[in-house]
Design an enzyme around this catalytic site. Structure first.
Site, PDB file in Angstrom:
ATOM      1  N   HIS A   1       0.848  -1.190   0.000  1.00 52.61           N
ATOM      2  CA  HIS A   1       0.000   0.000   0.000  1.00 52.61           C
ATOM      3  C   HIS A   1       0.883   1.239   0.000  1.00 52.61           C
ATOM      4  O   HIS A   1       1.865   1.323   0.742  1.00 52.61           O
ATOM      5  CB  HIS A   1      -0.907   0.014   1.232  1.00 52.61           C
ATOM      6  CG  HIS A   1      -1.646   1.309   1.412  1.00 52.61           C
ATOM      7  ND1 HIS A   1      -1.481   2.125   2.512  1.00 52.61           N
ATOM      8  CD2 HIS A   1      -2.538   1.940   0.614  1.00 52.61           C
ATOM      9  CE1 HIS A   1      -2.246   3.190   2.394  1.00 52.61           C
ATOM     10  NE2 HIS A   1      -2.900   3.107   1.257  1.00 52.61           N
ATOM     11  N   SER A   2       0.556   2.210  -0.854  1.00 53.80           N
ATOM     12  CA  SER A   2       1.263   3.480  -0.902  1.00 53.80           C
ATOM     13  C   SER A   2       2.756   3.242  -1.144  1.00 53.80           C
ATOM     14  O   SER A   2       3.138   2.535  -2.072  1.00 53.80           O
ATOM     15  CB  SER A   2       1.001   4.267   0.381  1.00 53.80           C
ATOM     16  OG  SER A   2       1.529   5.569   0.311  1.00 53.80           O
ATOM     17  N   MET A   3       3.618   3.782  -0.294  1.00 50.20           N
ATOM     18  CA  MET A   3       5.055   3.621  -0.483  1.00 50.20           C
ATOM     19  C   MET A   3       5.498   2.177  -0.283  1.00 50.20           C
ATOM     20  O   MET A   3       6.592   1.793  -0.708  1.00 50.20           O
ATOM     21  CB  MET A   3       5.817   4.539   0.472  1.00 50.20           C
ATOM     22  CG  MET A   3       5.680   6.011   0.167  1.00 50.20           C
ATOM     23  SD  MET A   3       6.283   6.462  -1.473  1.00 50.20           S
ATOM     24  CE  MET A   3       8.032   6.160  -1.285  1.00 50.20           C
TER      25      MET A   3
END
Length: 938
Positions: free
Chosen positions: A168-170
């Site tokens: 998720h995300s980074m």
């Protein structure tokens, strides 16, 4: 003039607020269903080797579990397929519970004991989107975690050889960064699914480590694409609800022809069709179900582990995330089907359209459509059905006997799933060997559904409408009326290719006869990226659809399509207007990272204006006046535009490279230069069109921010005034030379042993204290001047009486308590207010590393690596020297004429080199502040 400036900046602030409101709230409501845990979630800590635990004390590895499963796995005797969840920026390892819980519930209904072991990594909720110094550390820990997970399966007869990663995300960026490690075995990971991960570029480049990390990942995946071709990566963007990571940044940069890399937006995922914000993409039930279904389809029943076949992996992902037909491509199927067992069930359709609703009682039913009489007049065959189970339902008849078909082939693989029904569009030119089309409408289980089919001429059912100009402000309307004679109509939205375009598309439907009809589906289809959005409405209705893009189209791209899946015998009026608020929202969505750069440019030019005022009149101008004049697009943007134009010539590029100048920054890309399956070229010419508007936005932030700063200074000085003795000297808050040297030495040691940002912030607070003392002095002098007796203009003997309550004189012979002395302190206050607003920028840009250091103090007292180390000591020295600066010293300095010329060229350089490297703003400010600090000495 001042009133005009206030009015201008008030109007500009209103426009900025409108754009921000549209960016933060101008999207559909959250239609995601929440995922719930049926039992209490537990996170079992997985012990890592002592070396790893000592090297990464802040990180951890956990196994997710619930109820009985959690009890069974306490001994870590695992038999499932390993899946590892990676949280993103400030993300918690507990976010894995949605994926883990749904996978557990799904496993209960699976035969053969197929299930997953969902692991999750604790990255200590680090702010890796703002501080890139720990990204490489996270990547190394992820490598150690994967090896630790695979060691847990040594007791299994056929242990897993690889781990599936969900980031998720980074966390998704870290997952791809694994392959940059020199000792990483690429066979350990064959599938990566990322959620709202900014693969293309960081959202804000606040330090060089972040950009270096991205550069290494990009070079690995692009330059060594052949070695990584068997690694499948799926990137899912959240849509317009995600204003933290816009979906255009989630595109995977990879060479053309790499079909194992997929990028799309959640609104285009079958059976999902919703936009998610940056956090809800993790727990959105519709998207989690699609992911878990894909995982189970990827399991090999023999090994009970993920398939090693990349073709099978891509087929499953295409099925669940791209198109959801009746079955997956490559699935075992019968190429020919005999469907002549029930002769009485056959009906030949001679009309142009079929509308059939099944009875309550179950029956076998087939409809036969002859192709021979329709090939010349029609180009396509369209069919849709609601509530029909996902089975084969349309066939091509190869051999007909009487009224029934004896031999047929399945044509249902082209089926596409829409929210209310499934749709199949067949191109008649591809059916040369087929004599008839057969539609199965059997409902043996008694379930009711509706089937609608028709012959179509796509040319006659496709209209073209030029979209209004972006500056039409909604006054110009592009409209078209569709008299629905069919079930599908397509409207080409001409000249709709840029991300800064935004429209309100109003669709009003009216029907002659009031009867029950299937819902309408309005679909905006973007040909160059999977970012389709669908709207389902009843008939009749009036609906507004937002027309916006996540990515700019390349030169020569096809037009955006508005597909109307309509009801027959109804009229549809489509009107298209430019939405100015949405245009502002789109500009901030794509170019908001440039606003801080232009804010710094405005404050820098304001400081230059203040120096020019001191140089000409030996007086400091009012801060609001110089900040208001900091908006000078003709002096800043015009040279930048000329520079971009010159760089289009090869000879100038050669000169540029000879001078070893870095590449020129433009806007953050609206589309990558290298995209899988596409030969895309970024079209960023509109940067020069939007740069004046972005400059105005930055100037608005600077103007009203400085106004707020002055208000805060006044209020704070009122609160602190009782703690200080009244002062009437312009040197209040200054420090002696020895004290300055001692503070510089202490702050330097502090920056080396702890964090450079802490030293910079401490120096900034000292300068803030100086400004507060000046504000208190101005207030004290003003009160004393009001209370002091007025000086008579002339004595009785004809001589002026110059006695005042204070007889001591300053260097100019002016009484310390006089209007002149008050004006001098006010001048110093205005000067230091300008300096304070400028010195605030480096402190703010260093804030992420300071926050990271504070949150990790229990693990380490020193920030390593420190993005502030190159400029910490120079900034500290500049802050200390400027502390004792005043207008008198500056006006007498021989360096002031030269120093006052620096801000403009530095502002131009800042706009040229800082949009994609925000941390460079500090370096340009330092270059401007160093000669200014020298002016206070020389």
């Amino acid at each position: 003039m001042k009133l005009a400036a206030v009015a201008f900046y008030a109007v500009a602030l209103g426009l900025l607020v409108v754009g921000l409101r549209e960016l933060l709230t101008g999207f559909e409501e959250n239609r995601c269903s929440m995922t719930y845990m049926f039992e209490y979630p537990e996170y079992l800590h997985v012990a890592l080797p002592r070396r790893v635990a000592k090297l990464y004390p802040a990180y951890g590895l956990y196994l997710y579990g619930e109820g009985a499963y959690a009890q069974e796995t306490r001994a870590l005797k695992l038999t499932g397929a390993p899946v590892l969840f990676l949280p993103g920026n400030a993300g918690s390892y507990k976010q894995a519970r949605s994926l883990g819980s749904v996978a557990l519930r799904k496993a209960e209904s699976m035969e053969g004991g197929l299930h997953f072991n969902v692991f999750t990594v604790d990255f200590n909720e680090e702010l890796v989107a703002l501080y890139g110094g720990s990204l490489l550390r996270q990547t190394h820990f992820l490598h150690e975690s994967i090896k630790a997970i695979l060691r847990l399966y040594k007791h299994v007869k056929s242990p897993p050889q690889r781990v599936v990663l969900v980031g998720h995300s980074m966390g998704g960026v870290v997952a791809r960064a694994l392959f940059t490690l020199p000792r990483f075995n690429t066979s350990l990971v064959s599938l990566i699914i990322t959620q709202a991960s900014p693969h293309l570029a960081p959202v804000l480049a606040l330090d060089p480590y972040l950009l270096d990390f991205y550069s290494a990942v990009r070079q690995k995946w692009v330059n060594q694409a052949n070695k990584l071709r068997n690694v499948t990566v799926l990137s899912v963007g959240g849509g317009y609800r995600d204003y933290q990571v816009r979906s255009g940044l989630t595109i995977l940069p990879c060479p053309s022809g790499d079909h194992n890399k997929l990028s799309l937006v959640a609104t285009a995922v079958p059976r999902t069709w919703v936009s998610t914000d940056h956090l809800s993409i993790v727990w959105c039930k519709e998207l989690v179900l699609a992911t878990v279904r894909a995982f189970f389809d990827l399991l090999d029943p023999q090994t009970r582990q993920f398939t090693e076949n990349p073709e099978k992996t891509m087929a499953v992902l295409n099925h669940h995330f791209i198109r959801h037909p009746v079955r997956m491509l490559g699935e075992t199927q019968v190429t020919s089907i005999s469907i002549s067992d029930f002769p009485e069930a056959w009906s030949e359709v001679n009309t142009l359209r079929l509308a059939y609703s099944t009875p309550k009682d179950g029956q076998v039913k087939y409809f036969l459509f002859a192709l021979s009489s329709r090939r010349k007049a029609y180009s396509h065959f369209y069919c849709r059905s609601n509530n029909l189970e996902m089975t084969s339902w349309v066939y091509g008849c190869m051999h007909k006997n009487g009224s029934s078909c004896v031999h047929a082939v399945d044509l249902s693989m082209g089926t596409e799933l829409l929210p209310p029904y499934k749709v199949l569009i067949l191109d008649l030119s591809d059916l040369s060997s087929v004599t008839h089309l057969v539609v199965s409408a059997s409902n043996l289980n008694g379930k009711k559904f509706t089937v609608e089919c028709e012959w179509q001429r796509q040319d006659s059912q496709t209209l073209s409408v030029p979209v209004p100009h972006v500056l039409s402000f909604g006054l110009t309307v592009g409209d078209v009326t569709v008299n629905s004679s069919g079930l599908l109509h397509t409207i080409k939205l001409q000249h709709f290719h840029k991300v800064y375009q935004a429209f309100r598309i109003n669709i009003a439907s009216q029907c002659k006869a009031q009867k029950e009809r299937l819902p309408n589906v309005y679909r905006i289809k973007v040909p160059w990226f999977r970012e389709d959005s669908l709207t389902t409405v009843s008939v009749p209705s009036v609906t507004e659809v937002s027309g916006m893009l996540h990515t700019s189209g390349p030169d020569g791209a096809s037009d955006v399509l508005l597909q109307l899946h309509t009801a027959p015998n109804c009229q549809y009026k489509v009107s298209i207007r430019t939405s100015f608020p949405k245009v502002l929202g789109q500009i901030l969505r794509f170019c908001g990272s440039l606003v801080p750069v232009y804010t710094a440019v405005t404050l820098l030019l304001a400081c230059g204006g203040q120096l020019s005022s001191i140089l000409k009149s030996r007086r400091a101008a009012d801060m609001s006046h110089v900040v208001g004049k900091g908006l000078q697009p003709h002096k800043v943007n015009l040279p930048v535009y000329i520079l971009h134009m010159l760089l289009s010539f090869s000879w100038f590029q050669e000169v540029w490279s000879i001078l070893y100048l870095p590449p020129v920054d433009a806007l953050p890309p609206a589309f990558p230069d290298v995209v899988c399956d596409k030969d895309m070229v970024p079209a960023e010419e509109w940067y020069h069109i939007l740069s004046p508007l972005l400059y105005v936005s930055g100037a608005v932030v600077a103007y009203w921010g400085s106004t707020l700063l002055r208000l805060i200074i006044r209020l704070t000085s009122l609160i602190l005034a009782p703690l200080h003795r009244p002062s009437i000297s312009r040197d209040c808050g200054t420090l002696g030379m020895r004290t300055q040297l001692l503070i510089i030495l202490c702050l330097t040691v502090m920056s080396v042993t702890s964090c450079g940002a802490l030293s910079i912030f401490t120096a900034f607070l000292l300068h803030l204290y100086r400004v507060l003392r000046l504000q208190m002095t101005v207030r004290s002098l003003s009160h004393m001047m009001n209370l002091a007796p007025k000086k008579p203009t002339e004595a009785e003997n004809g001589t002026a009486d110059t006695d005042t309550p204070f007889k001591s004189k300053d260097c100019n012979g002016t009484p310390l308590l006089s209007q002149c002395a008050l004006q001098e302190v006010r001048d110093d206050l205005q000067l230091h207010l300008c300096l304070l607003s400028l010195l605030m920028l480096p402190a703010f840009l260093c804030a992420p590393s300071l926050i990271y250091w504070i949150r990790n103090l229990r693990y380490s007292t020193q920030l390593t690596p420190d993005p502030c180390w190159p400029h910490t000591v120079p900034l500290i020295i500049v802050y200390m020297l400027l502390l004792n600066c005043n207008t008198l010293k500056l006006s007498n300095s021989k360096l002031l004429p030269l120093t006052s010329c620096f801000p403009l060229p530095l502002a131009i350089a800042m706009v040229t080199f800082s949009p994609l490297h925000l941390y460079r703003v500090t370096y340009f400010l330092l270059v401007a502040l160093v000669p200014l600090a020298l002016c206070s000495l020389l």
